[in-house]
Structures are given as structure tokens and as C-alpha cells.
Design a protein around this motif. Structure first.
Motif, PDB file in Angstrom:
ATOM      1  N   LEU A 146       0.866  -1.090   0.009  1.00 49.93           N
ATOM      2  CA  LEU A 146       0.083   0.041   0.032  1.00 49.93           C
ATOM      3  C   LEU A 146       0.732   1.367   0.010  1.00 49.93           C
ATOM      4  O   LEU A 146       0.462   2.255  -0.786  1.00 49.93           O
ATOM      5  CB  LEU A 146      -0.894  -0.026   1.145  1.00 49.93           C
ATOM      6  CG  LEU A 146      -2.072  -1.214   1.169  1.00 49.93           C
ATOM      7  CD1 LEU A 146      -2.900  -0.779   2.461  1.00 49.93           C
ATOM      8  CD2 LEU A 146      -2.866  -0.920   0.109  1.00 49.93           C
ATOM      9  N   ARG A 147       2.089   1.247   0.730  1.00 46.71           N
ATOM     10  CA  ARG A 147       2.695   2.420   0.850  1.00 46.71           C
ATOM     11  C   ARG A 147       3.311   2.524  -0.467  1.00 46.71           C
ATOM     12  O   ARG A 147       3.842   3.811  -1.106  1.00 46.71           O
ATOM     13  CB  ARG A 147       3.672   2.241   1.717  1.00 46.71           C
ATOM     14  CG  ARG A 147       3.306   2.302   3.407  1.00 46.71           C
ATOM     15  CD  ARG A 147       4.502   1.906   4.412  1.00 46.71           C
ATOM     16  NE  ARG A 147       4.051   2.034   5.721  1.00 46.71           N
ATOM     17  CZ  ARG A 147       4.819   1.768   6.691  1.00 46.71           C
ATOM     18  NH1 ARG A 147       5.707   1.242   6.470  1.00 46.71           N
ATOM     19  NH2 ARG A 147       4.430   1.803   8.038  1.00 46.71           N
ATOM     20  N   SER A 148       3.798   1.501  -1.364  1.00 49.99           N
ATOM     21  CA  SER A 148       4.426   1.430  -2.629  1.00 49.99           C
ATOM     22  C   SER A 148       3.490   2.174  -3.573  1.00 49.99           C
ATOM     23  O   SER A 148       3.785   2.908  -4.550  1.00 49.99           O
ATOM     24  CB  SER A 148       4.789   0.078  -2.874  1.00 49.99           C
ATOM     25  OG  SER A 148       5.377   0.170  -4.227  1.00 49.99           O
ATOM     26  N   GLN A 149       2.289   1.818  -3.541  1.00 54.70           N
ATOM     27  CA  GLN A 149       1.315   1.967  -4.780  1.00 54.70           C
ATOM     28  C   GLN A 149       0.453   3.092  -4.411  1.00 54.70           C
ATOM     29  O   GLN A 149      -0.013   3.567  -5.527  1.00 54.70           O
ATOM     30  CB  GLN A 149       0.597   0.828  -4.905  1.00 54.70           C
ATOM     31  CG  GLN A 149       1.657  -0.421  -5.368  1.00 54.70           C
ATOM     32  CD  GLN A 149       1.976  -0.433  -6.714  1.00 54.70           C
ATOM     33  OE1 GLN A 149       1.561   0.641  -7.496  1.00 54.70           O
ATOM     34  NE2 GLN A 149       2.855  -1.100  -7.032  1.00 54.70           N
ATOM     35  N   LEU A 150       0.178   3.352  -3.142  1.00 59.29           N
ATOM     36  CA  LEU A 150      -1.143   4.542  -2.946  1.00 59.29           C
ATOM     37  C   LEU A 150      -0.900   5.370  -2.002  1.00 59.29           C
ATOM     38  O   LEU A 150       0.111   5.364  -1.228  1.00 59.29           O
ATOM     39  CB  LEU A 150      -2.251   3.799  -2.340  1.00 59.29           C
ATOM     40  CG  LEU A 150      -3.027   2.960  -3.375  1.00 59.29           C
ATOM     41  CD1 LEU A 150      -2.697   1.489  -3.028  1.00 59.29           C
ATOM     42  CD2 LEU A 150      -4.779   3.079  -3.060  1.00 59.29           C
ATOM     43  N   ARG A 256       1.622   7.974  -8.986  1.00 60.30           N
ATOM     44  CA  ARG A 256       2.175   8.224 -10.399  1.00 60.30           C
ATOM     45  C   ARG A 256       3.292   7.305 -10.621  1.00 60.30           C
ATOM     46  O   ARG A 256       3.367   6.538 -11.463  1.00 60.30           O
ATOM     47  CB  ARG A 256       2.352   9.423 -11.025  1.00 60.30           C
ATOM     48  CG  ARG A 256       2.976   9.676 -12.381  1.00 60.30           C
ATOM     49  CD  ARG A 256       3.254  11.245 -12.757  1.00 60.30           C
ATOM     50  NE  ARG A 256       4.345  11.641 -12.067  1.00 60.30           N
ATOM     51  CZ  ARG A 256       5.373  11.418 -12.715  1.00 60.30           C
ATOM     52  NH1 ARG A 256       5.781  10.516 -13.744  1.00 60.30           N
ATOM     53  NH2 ARG A 256       6.661  11.815 -11.855  1.00 60.30           N
ATOM     54  N   LEU A 257       3.930   7.250  -9.710  1.00 64.90           N
ATOM     55  CA  LEU A 257       5.323   6.458  -9.483  1.00 64.90           C
ATOM     56  C   LEU A 257       5.259   5.468  -8.626  1.00 64.90           C
ATOM     57  O   LEU A 257       5.134   6.039  -7.183  1.00 64.90           O
ATOM     58  CB  LEU A 257       6.734   7.326  -9.686  1.00 64.90           C
ATOM     59  CG  LEU A 257       6.961   8.159 -10.865  1.00 64.90           C
ATOM     60  CD1 LEU A 257       7.886   9.097 -10.581  1.00 64.90           C
ATOM     61  CD2 LEU A 257       6.918   7.513 -11.986  1.00 64.90           C
ATOM     62  N   GLU A 258       5.492   4.119  -8.638  1.00 60.02           N
ATOM     63  CA  GLU A 258       5.316   3.294  -7.549  1.00 60.02           C
ATOM     64  C   GLU A 258       6.536   3.461  -6.793  1.00 60.02           C
ATOM     65  O   GLU A 258       7.824   3.424  -7.563  1.00 60.02           O
ATOM     66  CB  GLU A 258       4.988   1.999  -8.028  1.00 60.02           C
ATOM     67  CG  GLU A 258       5.807   1.355  -9.058  1.00 60.02           C
ATOM     68  CD  GLU A 258       5.429  -0.199  -9.466  1.00 60.02           C
ATOM     69  OE1 GLU A 258       3.983  -0.478  -9.508  1.00 60.02           O
ATOM     70  OE2 GLU A 258       6.072  -0.919 -10.029  1.00 60.02           O
ATOM     71  N   LEU A 259       6.668   3.312  -5.480  1.00 58.07           N
ATOM     72  CA  LEU A 259       7.940   3.206  -4.548  1.00 58.07           C
ATOM     73  C   LEU A 259       8.485   1.866  -4.613  1.00 58.07           C
ATOM     74  O   LEU A 259       7.652   1.011  -4.842  1.00 58.07           O
ATOM     75  CB  LEU A 259       7.402   3.834  -3.382  1.00 58.07           C
ATOM     76  CG  LEU A 259       6.918   5.113  -3.361  1.00 58.07           C
ATOM     77  CD1 LEU A 259       6.437   5.640  -1.821  1.00 58.07           C
ATOM     78  CD2 LEU A 259       7.323   6.280  -3.970  1.00 58.07           C
ATOM     79  N   ASP A 260       9.704   1.833  -4.291  1.00 56.10           N
ATOM     80  CA  ASP A 260      10.428   0.704  -3.946  1.00 56.10           C
ATOM     81  C   ASP A 260       9.819   0.111  -2.650  1.00 56.10           C
ATOM     82  O   ASP A 260      10.210   0.811  -1.761  1.00 56.10           O
ATOM     83  CB  ASP A 260      11.916   0.845  -3.886  1.00 56.10           C
ATOM     84  CG  ASP A 260      12.613  -0.222  -3.600  1.00 56.10           C
ATOM     85  OD1 ASP A 260      12.158  -1.446  -3.516  1.00 56.10           O
ATOM     86  OD2 ASP A 260      14.007  -0.232  -3.704  1.00 56.10           O
ATOM     87  N   ALA A 280      12.251   6.986  -6.334  1.00 56.10           N
ATOM     88  CA  ALA A 280      11.288   6.822  -7.518  1.00 56.10           C
ATOM     89  C   ALA A 280      11.666   7.637  -8.690  1.00 56.10           C
ATOM     90  O   ALA A 280      11.410   7.302  -9.810  1.00 56.10           O
ATOM     91  CB  ALA A 280       9.912   6.344  -7.092  1.00 56.10           C
ATOM     92  N   GLU A 281      11.526   8.926  -8.408  1.00 58.49           N
ATOM     93  CA  GLU A 281      11.553  10.057  -9.546  1.00 58.49           C
ATOM     94  C   GLU A 281      13.133   9.888 -10.036  1.00 58.49           C
ATOM     95  O   GLU A 281      13.173   9.991 -11.548  1.00 58.49           O
ATOM     96  CB  GLU A 281      11.630  11.203  -8.643  1.00 58.49           C
ATOM     97  CG  GLU A 281      10.388  11.540  -8.381  1.00 58.49           C
ATOM     98  CD  GLU A 281      10.206  12.809  -7.562  1.00 58.49           C
ATOM     99  OE1 GLU A 281      11.228  13.314  -7.023  1.00 58.49           O
ATOM    100  OE2 GLU A 281       8.979  13.516  -7.214  1.00 58.49           O
TER     101      GLU A 281
END
Length: 314
Positions: A146-150, A256-260, A280-281
Motif C-alpha cells: 500500500l505504501r508503494s502503490q497508494l 504516479r510512480l510506484e515506490l521501492d 522513484a523519481e
């Protein structure tokens, strides 16, 4: 620091979900959602599992099996203010060793999921793996996912559930209440993703189920499981359900960008979140540069081939 499993091999190998087309299609996999309650925050000589629950489901939320029992821990029951379990509750409950055959079968061939799965993995390693629970099982932490995607304000199981599907988990202090809420979030996650999600991690494998032994001369296969009866954490719903419930449509909060996911562990405070976003950026900028370089190289190669062809013609 405690290892996430038996010294020989970790019980769970944490994978991740991604919107990029890598790995297995997540909607083609089965999931075993796991929850444990213990007598302390970390495995220790005086802290072990006192309740465990597993909900086996398909990616669409269809439940194929539920398993829940109190566990008679290897040390006196403490930490009741957090687990809601007293000493009398575990009288007559099976031990961790007793339930290993059933637990192995439940986790076999599935991705093991849970909210804050690393902590549960450590307890699996200390309490169940020495009695035959296999190691190297694929895992998926819904908290990190969830932290990575939302982009949410809070990511606890209760807060994330209410934010995304407008439901507060029922009996969330119990292992069964936890896995039911987590299973719903996972099924909704797979359904609501803006692009199809893929699982990157160890491949689910079928485990060899250990043969039940005996306890006091009685075959372990005939033992009785024991569930909560105290008001806090008990559930009046049937022990087996056909689905996790009607799946909600989430408000659009996808990054917009998924996190590691590896950067989404721990407390994940403001500094951690900012660092994961910067990472991610940077990774996205690197991919764009590589794509531009590949395009330029391809264009140069095409130009060179065209000039060579023209020379041959003339």
C-alpha cells in the motif's frame, strides 16, 4: 535484531507487486493471508505465538478455507492489553508443533500475505519452523505494498481499510479479524489497480506436509482447535465464508510512480516517505534516459544502414 526464520532458511521470502510487466500475473495466484497474535512484540524466550489465523483465497476474493486457533505458548501468556488473550483462554489449545501439518498445507502453493508480514515471519521462524514448517515460502506484505502503490495519510490496517473501502475491520485485535480485513484489502488492491499488477518474487511451490505425530498417545490429526470466546476479539460470524465480501471501488489515490517496497518498511515517517519518492523519481529519470539513448542508437543504426544501402545501389 531477530532473523525472519530458522537460522538455516528464512520462512518467508518477501516479494512485491508492481504495475510493470514483470513476474507472474498477480490475479492468477492464490494467497494465504496470515495473522498471528503473540505474548510480546518480538520472538523471545518469554514471547511466542498465542493465536494464529490463515485465510486461503483466490485473487478475486473467493475464500477456499479459513483456519483459526489459539495456541498454547511455550511461556506464560502476557501482553493481554495488546492481544486480548488471558492465561485461561489457552488452556486446552494446541501447541505450535501440533498445528504445523495443517499450517504447511494451508501455505503450500500460495503467496503468503499479511499486513506487516516481516514480524509474523519472525514468529513463524521461532515457533513453527523448528517443528517442520518449510522455509523459502513466497511472501507479500500488504503494508509495504500500500505504501508503494497508494498515497494515503495513514497505512495501518484499520485506517487504510476505512479510507479505501469505508469499513472498519471487525475484531481487528484478533488474528482472524486481522486476516479477514487484510484479505479484503488485497482482493480490492488487485481489482482496483490502474494497470494489471504482477508479483515479483519466489515462485509458489507445493510443500511436503509433515506426518502428524502423537500427543499423549493421541494422533495429532484428531486434536481440537480452540478459538476465542472472550468478548474482545471474538467473532460471531461463521468460521468459513465463501468470499471476503463485496469488493469496493477505491477512490483514486494511486501513485504516479510506484515506490521501492524495500524503502517502505519500518515507521515510514515523513523523511522516509520523501526519500522513497526521490528514489522513484531518480529511477524514472534513469529509465527515460536509457529509453532515449536506445532510441537514438536505433536511429543512428537505421541511418547507417540506409546510407550503406544507397552506396550499394550506386
Amino acid at each position: 535484531m531477530h532473523n525472519e526464520g530458522h537460522p538455516g532458511r528464512r520462512v518467508l521470502s518477501l516479494g512485491a507487486l508492481t504495475r510493470r510487466p514483470h513476474g507472474r500475473r498477480a490475479r492468477e495466484l492464490d494467497y494465504a493471508v496470515l495473522g498471528v497474535r503473540a505474548t510480546g512484540p518480538e520472538p523471545a524466550p518469554d514471547a511466542g505465538v498465542c493465536e494464529i489465523a490463515v485465510l486461503r483465497m483466490r485473487a478475486d476474493g473467493v475464500v477456499t478455507r479459513e483456519f483459526n486457533t489459539l495456541i498454547r505458548p511455550r511461556s506464560p501468556v502476557t501482553w493481554r492489553e495488546r492481544n486480548g488473550i488471558g492465561r485461561s483462554d489457552v488452556i486446552g489449545a494446541p501447541t505450535a508443533a501440533d498445528v504445523v501439518p495443517a499450517l504447511t498445507e494451508l501455505l503450500s502453493g500460495a503467496v503468503v500475505a499479511g499486513h506487516g508480514l516481516a514480524a509474523a515471519s519472525r514468529f513463524l521462524g521461532t515457533d513453527f519452523q523448528p517443528h517442520g514448517l518449510p522455509g523459502g515460502l513466497p511472501g507479500l506484505c500488504t503494508l509495504r505494498t500500500l505504501r508503494s502503490q497508494l498515497d494515503l495519510t495513514e497505512y495501518s490496517l484499520a485506517r487504510a481499510s476505512y479510507t479505501l473501502n469505508r469499513r472498519w475491520p471487525i475484531a481487528r485485535h484478533s488474528a482472524l479479524g486481522e486476516v479477514r480485513a487484510c484479505a479484503r484489502l488485497l482482493a480490492e488492491l488487485l481489482r482496483n489497480a490502474p494497470r494489471e499488477l504482477h508479483y515479483v518474487g519466489s515462485e509458489p511451490v507445493r510443500s511436503v506436509v509433515p506426518e502428524p505425530g502423537t500427543r499423549n498417545g493421541t494422533p495429532e490429526g484428531s486434536l481440537r482447535l480452540k478459538v476465542r470466546t472472550s468478548p474482545r476479539g471474538s467473532l460471531s460470524e461463521p468460521a468459513v465464508r465463501e468470499s471476503v465480501g463485496e469488493l469496493a471501488t477505491w477512490p483514486y489515490r494511486w501513485r504516479r510512480l510506484e515506490l521501492d517496497p524495500a524503502l517502505c518498511a519500518g515507521a515510514f515517517g515523513e523523511d522516509d516517505r520523501a526519500a522513497a519518492i526521490r528514489d522513484a523519481e531518480l529511477r524514472d529519470a534513469g529509465r527515460r534516459l536509457l529509453a532515449a539513448g536506445a532510441a537514438a542508437t536505433g536511429a543512428l543504426a537505421a541511418t547507417g544502414a540506409a546510407r550503406a544501402l544507397v552506396r550499394r545501389i550506386h
